[in-house]
Structure formats: structure tokens, C-alpha cells
Design an enzyme around this catalytic site. Structure first.
Site, PDB file in Angstrom:
ATOM      1  N   GLY A   1       2.025  11.734   1.748  1.00  0.00           N
ATOM      2  CA  GLY A   1       2.257  10.859   0.355  1.00  0.00           C
ATOM      3  C   GLY A   1       2.898  11.446  -0.564  1.00  0.00           C
TER       4      GLY A   1
ATOM      5  N   GLU B   1       0.175  16.021   6.262  1.00  0.00           N
ATOM      6  CA  GLU B   1       0.747  14.936   6.929  1.00  0.00           C
ATOM      7  C   GLU B   1       2.095  14.535   5.946  1.00  0.00           C
ATOM      8  OE1 GLU B   1      -2.065  11.953   7.649  1.00  0.00           O
ATOM      9  OE2 GLU B   1      -3.255  13.229   9.236  1.00  0.00           O
ATOM     10  N   PRO B   2       2.933  15.242   5.861  1.00  0.00           N
ATOM     11  CA  PRO B   2       3.964  14.668   4.905  1.00  0.00           C
ATOM     12  C   PRO B   2       5.070  14.019   5.861  1.00  0.00           C
ATOM     13  CG  PRO B   2       4.325  16.961   5.195  1.00  0.00           C
ATOM     14  CD  PRO B   2       3.025  16.868   5.753  1.00  0.00           C
ATOM     15  N   GLY B   3       5.510  12.935   5.590  1.00  0.00           N
ATOM     16  CA  GLY B   3       6.422  12.238   6.234  1.00  0.00           C
ATOM     17  C   GLY B   3       7.563  12.250   5.297  1.00  0.00           C
TER      18      GLY B   3
ATOM     19  N   ARG C   1      13.871  -1.155   2.775  1.00  0.00           N
ATOM     20  CA  ARG C   1      13.244  -0.729   1.569  1.00  0.00           C
ATOM     21  C   ARG C   1      13.356  -1.252   0.342  1.00  0.00           C
ATOM     22  NH1 ARG C   1      13.149   3.745  -0.524  1.00  0.00           N
ATOM     23  NH2 ARG C   1      10.821   3.889  -0.893  1.00  0.00           N
TER      24      ARG C   1
ATOM     25  N   CYS D   1      21.964 -13.656   5.534  1.00  0.00           N
ATOM     26  CA  CYS D   1      22.047 -14.852   5.074  1.00  0.00           C
ATOM     27  C   CYS D   1      20.420 -14.776   4.202  1.00  0.00           C
ATOM     28  CB  CYS D   1      21.929 -16.105   5.815  1.00  0.00           C
ATOM     29  SG  CYS D   1      23.555 -15.641   6.943  1.00  0.00           S
ATOM     30  N   GLU D   2      20.185 -14.134   3.276  1.00  0.00           N
ATOM     31  CA  GLU D   2      18.784 -14.058   2.455  1.00  0.00           C
ATOM     32  C   GLU D   2      19.407 -13.389   1.055  1.00  0.00           C
ATOM     33  OE1 GLU D   2      15.185 -13.371   3.606  1.00  0.00           O
ATOM     34  OE2 GLU D   2      15.461 -13.541   5.861  1.00  0.00           O
TER      35      GLU D   2
ATOM     36  N   TYR E   1      11.771   6.116   6.622  1.00  0.00           N
ATOM     37  CA  TYR E   1      11.403   4.590   6.597  1.00  0.00           C
ATOM     38  C   TYR E   1      12.584   3.899   6.553  1.00  0.00           C
ATOM     39  CZ  TYR E   1       6.696   6.779   5.684  1.00  0.00           C
ATOM     40  OH  TYR E   1       5.840   7.242   5.794  1.00  0.00           O
TER      41      TYR E   1
HETATM   42  C1  LIG Z   1       2.237   7.064   6.467  1.00  0.00           C
HETATM   43  C2  LIG Z   1       1.212   8.174   6.531  1.00  0.00           C
HETATM   44  C3  LIG Z   1       1.550   9.771   6.248  1.00  0.00           C
HETATM   45  C4  LIG Z   1       2.983   9.897   5.444  1.00  0.00           C
HETATM   46  O1  LIG Z   1       3.031   9.559   4.161  1.00  0.00           O
HETATM   47  P1  LIG Z   1       4.428   9.927   3.576  1.00  0.00           P
HETATM   48  O2  LIG Z   1       4.390   9.388   2.394  1.00  0.00           O
HETATM   49  O3  LIG Z   1       5.361   9.797   4.213  1.00  0.00           O
HETATM   50  O4  LIG Z   1       4.127  11.499   3.371  1.00  0.00           O
HETATM   51  C5  LIG Z   1       0.590  10.480   6.308  1.00  0.00           C
HETATM   52  N1  LIG Z   1      -0.652  10.175   7.034  1.00  0.00           N
HETATM   53  C6  LIG Z   1      -0.956   8.684   7.282  1.00  0.00           C
HETATM   54  C7  LIG Z   1      -2.389   8.526   7.711  1.00  0.00           C
HETATM   55  C8  LIG Z   1       0.001   7.853   7.205  1.00  0.00           C
HETATM   56  O5  LIG Z   1      -0.353   6.683   7.285  1.00  0.00           O
END
Ligand SMILES: *Cc1c(COP(=O)(O)O)cnc(C)c1O
Length: 421
Positions: free
Chosen positions: A239, A275-277, A314, A346-347, A375
Site C-alpha cells: 500500500g 506485500e508492496p505492489g 487509472r 467512444c466515452e 495497475y
Molecule cells: C493490492 C494488495 C496489495 C498491494 O498493494 P499496493 O498498493 O500495490 O502495494 C498487497 N496486499 C493485498 C492483500 C492487496 O490486496
């Protein structure tokens, strides 16, 4: 920091000119930087160096096989939220003991898949899921390692569509009920309680909500241990936000985040997972697009691109800002002008930016959307029968197409016509 910089007046990904990639692969195209992916992973990994830890990349942000392989080879685990992601992680060479399974709707098939193929832990999000997991594990003669995702009722102060830690959100069990649910889990022979999980949302630009949530997890750890549970792993979710608008945002760095984790949870002697994405993949990617037309409207000009909301949703979905820059560095002193930057779909929602100050651009000019590595491609679709766009990975002075653009025939021939037609 990322590795997309102007060199000799042209925007590069590491040592490769984005104009060269656009010429070779066509536009629109996603381009990712290996160096940035690895830099971000190592920032997190180093920030937690004082603790027993594993960085599990949240692969829903960008699940291309080459991206996963890059991170897996650096030592990352994976956070998956579906059977498809589990299969992708395995296919990229990640072993089951480094895969964490999150998500509110795990099906029996997905549970069987992960129990059979190997799993580090399931992050359980509800009591019915817990009961099914116990049942399937016993049927397979296995014991499922679990954490329970608690909902700490903390306001993550982010966009409503990506806030997950308030009591009205569908995620996790209310922290107030945690003791009761852990007691229930302890009685189920198919489960082994490993720890606690929390994830309060995405694109957080302040550490305070994290610290609040982790403080509650620290308290809960003590309470559950006193109840006799062997809490030894804390999954802290992802997050941490990124600076989409560089001129006016500076979210905390992974180093600050890591220091806060050590300060709030270090005394518990637990293994931690994060869990960074977005923070790993976001600034590691750009979307390169060509201007089709500059159209003059009533009192405003529109820059119509060959990229659209189906390629990068996004802005339409989260009102998100992306910095959009020309591939050719504007001459010093060039006067920017306000334009609306739109796609061909077309939006009216197919608008990337309104009244954005841009240098003068016209047909055939190329632009890059920054911070498009997370994303972006994963949320794309073929709306308006626009084939999915290709992805390219750069590494130093090399680049490779890591997902080709499908042909129109490939797209059309996925449909089948019933015999009665
Ligand atoms: C989406 C998600 C993440 C990653 O969030 P980011 O904002 O991309 O870091 C981590 N853990 C869980 C359970 C998620 O659903």
C-alpha cells in the site's frame, strides 16, 4: 527514483531510447525498467534488514512473467489473489513456500491448487473461508498454514476504491472479533495458525495510518499469545504510495516505512512479510503513445492519442494523475499550453488529463505516461476492439518484447460462432 531520463534530448529507459522501442514495436506500448524494479525491491528488502523478513511482491500490480522472474531471481516472494496468479507465480519459477494467498473469495479449486502445489500461508479473510480451508486441507491430508486478516478500522486516507481497512470494507474480520475467530481456528485440525495479516489500502502517502494499524496488530499479537496462540509471523500488507505527480507529492520512502515497522513491531520477535505492489512496479514502467491529432475545440484543444482508457484505466477509474511528457525533450524556454489529453474510445471518460500544460505537440509526436508500471497493463482490456498492447522489458542497453501485440485475427478468432448461425 527511476531509470527513465532524457539523454541527448530523447527520453530513455535505462540505456535504450524509447523512440527506438516505439519504432521497433509500435505504439501504444508499455515499457518497464529492470533496474527500477530491482531498485525498489532492494529498497524494501534493505529497509527490513534488521528483522527476519520476506518481501512478497503483490503481483496483481504487474504480473508479466518476465517481471515476476526478475523479482523472483532477486529473492522476492509473491502475494497472489487468484488461482491464475498462483499459476503465474509458479510458472515464473517461484516456489510454493514463497507464495502467500490473499483475497476475500478463494474458491475450493484455488485452495486445492495451492495446498497441492505448496503455499507459504493463506491469509484467511472470513469464517466461511476458514471452515472450507480446514475441510479441504483435511480431505487432502494436509495442514494449511494461516494468518487471519484483521480489519483494524483505520482510515487509510486514500481513494475510496482502494481503501480496504475501514469497517465498512469487505476485507478481513473486524479486529474486535479477532480473539473469538482465532479461538475457533485453533480448534480446526486442518489449520495451523502462523500469524496475523493486515492490509489497509493502496496508494497511501502518509505513514500515520500504517503506524496506527500496526500498533493495533502489535497489541493483538500480545493478546493472542496470552490466549495461547503461537503468533510468529506478521503480514503487514502493501500500500505504500508513489509520487504520480512529481511536482507536488513526495510520499514516504521505503526506508522510512521500514524504520516505522521496526519501531512498531520489532520488539515482538516475529518474522514480518510485506506485500508492496505499486511501489515496486509503478515507477518502473511508462506507457508510450503517439499523438494522432491535435484537434481545436470550442475554447480548448484536444491532444488525441493512440492510447486509450482500455490500455490505462487509472485516470477513468480512480481519477488518477499521470505525468505525461514528450519523448523529445522540449527546448528550453518553450511555452507550455493547456490541452485536454484524450484517447479515441467512444466515452467522455476516455480522458487522461484536462487542461494539462504541455509543450506544442502534433500528429506523429510521441509521449510517455510516467508511473504506468503498476495497475496499467494488468487492468487493460480490448474495449472498442483495440487489441491488448505489447509490453517491453529493458535491461541496460537491451530490450525484449515480453508480451507481443496480438494480431486482429488472433483477437477476432477467440470468438466462436454457434453452428446455428
Ligand atoms: C493490492 C494488495 C496489495 C498491494 O498493494 P499496493 O498498493 O500495490 O502495494 C498487497 N496486499 C493485498 C492483500 C492487496 O490486496
Amino acid at each position: 527514483m527511476d531509470h527513465f531520463l532524457y539523454k541527448d534530448g530523447v527520453l530513455h529507459a535505462e540505456d535504450v531510447s524509447l523512440a527506438e522501442i516505439a519504432a521497433a514495436v509500435g505504439t501504444p506500448v508499455y515499457v518497464y525498467s529492470t533496474a527500477t524494479l530491482l531498485r525498489h525491491f532492494h529498497l524494501f528488502d534493505d529497509a527490513l534488514a534488521g528483522m527476519d523478513h520476506l518481501v512478497c511482491y503483490a503481483m496483481k500490480a504487474n504480473s508479466n512473467q518476465a517481471v515476476l522472474r526478475t523479482l523472483a531471481q532477486a529473492g522476492a516472494g509473491m502475494d497472489v489473489v487468484s488461482g491464475g496468479e498462483y499459476r503465474r507465480a509458479k510458472a515464473a519459477g517461484v516456489s510454493g513456500d514463497k507464495i502467500v494467498f490473499s483475497g476475500v473469495g478463494k474458491t475450493r479449486e484455488e485452495i486445492e491448487l495451492a495446498l497441492t502445489g505448496g503455499i507459504r500461508q493463506f491469509n484467511v479473510e472470513s469464517e466461511p473461508e476458514m471452515l472450507l480451508l480446514d475441510q479441504v486441507a483435511r480431505e487432502l491430508g494436509k495442514v494449511a498454514p494461516i494468518t487471519i486478516r484483521v480489519n483494524p478500522d483505520v482510515d487509510a486516507k486514500t481513494h475510496a476504491k482502494i481503501a480496504t481497512g475501514k469497517s465498512e470494507n469487505k476485507f478481513g474480520i473486524p479486529i474486535a472479533r479477532a480473539r473469538e475467530v482465532y479461538a475457533m481456528a485453533a480448534k480446526l485440525p486442518g489449520l495451523e495458525i502462523i500469524g496475523i495479516d493486515v492490509h489497509i489500502g493502496s496508494q497511501l502517502t502518509d505513514l500515520a495510518p500504517f503506524e496506527q494499524a500496526y500498533g493495533k496488530v502489535a497489541e493483538l499479537t500480545e493478546v493472542l499469545r496470552a490466549d495461547g496462540h503461537n503468533i510468529r509471523r506478521l503480514d503487514l500488507g502493501g500500500g505504500l504510495g508513489i509520487p504520480y505527480e512529481r511536482s507536488n507529492t513526495a510520499p514516504p520512502l521505503p526506508t522510512d516505512y521500514g524504520a516505522m515497522v521496526q519501531r512498531t513491531l520489532g520488539h515482538l520477535d516475529c518474522e514480518v512479510e510485506i506485500e508492496p505492489g505499486r511501489l515496486i512496479a509503478g515507477n518502473a514502467g511508462v506507457l508510450v503513445s503517439e499523438v494522432i491529432y491535435l484537434k481545436s475545440g470550442e475554447g480548448r484543444d484536444f491532444l488525441i492519442l493512440d492510447a486509450a482508457m482500455n490500455d490505462l484505466i487509472r485516470p477513468a477509474m480512480y481519477d488518477a494523475w499521470h505525468d505525461i511528457v514528450p519523448l523529445n525533450e522540449p527546448a528550453p524556454g518553450a511555452e507550455p499550453r493547456p490541452v485536454d489529453i484524450v484517447g479515441p474510445v467512444c466515452e467522455s471518460g476516455d480522458t487522461f488529463a484536462k487542461q494539462r500544460m504541455m509543450p506544442t505537440l502534433g500528429s506523429g509526436d510521441l509521449v510517455a505516461f510516467r508511473s504506468a508500471g503498476a495497475y496499467g497493463a494488468v487492468m487493460s482490456s480490448e474495449y472498442n476492439s483495440r487489441p491488448l498492447i505489447p509490453e517491453v522489458l529493458v535491461n541496460g542497453d537491451q530490450f525484449a518484447v515480453i508480451r507481443p501485440r496480438p494480431s486482429f485475427d488472433e483477437m477476432i478468432n477467440r470468438d466462436t460462432i454457434p453452428e446455428w448461425l
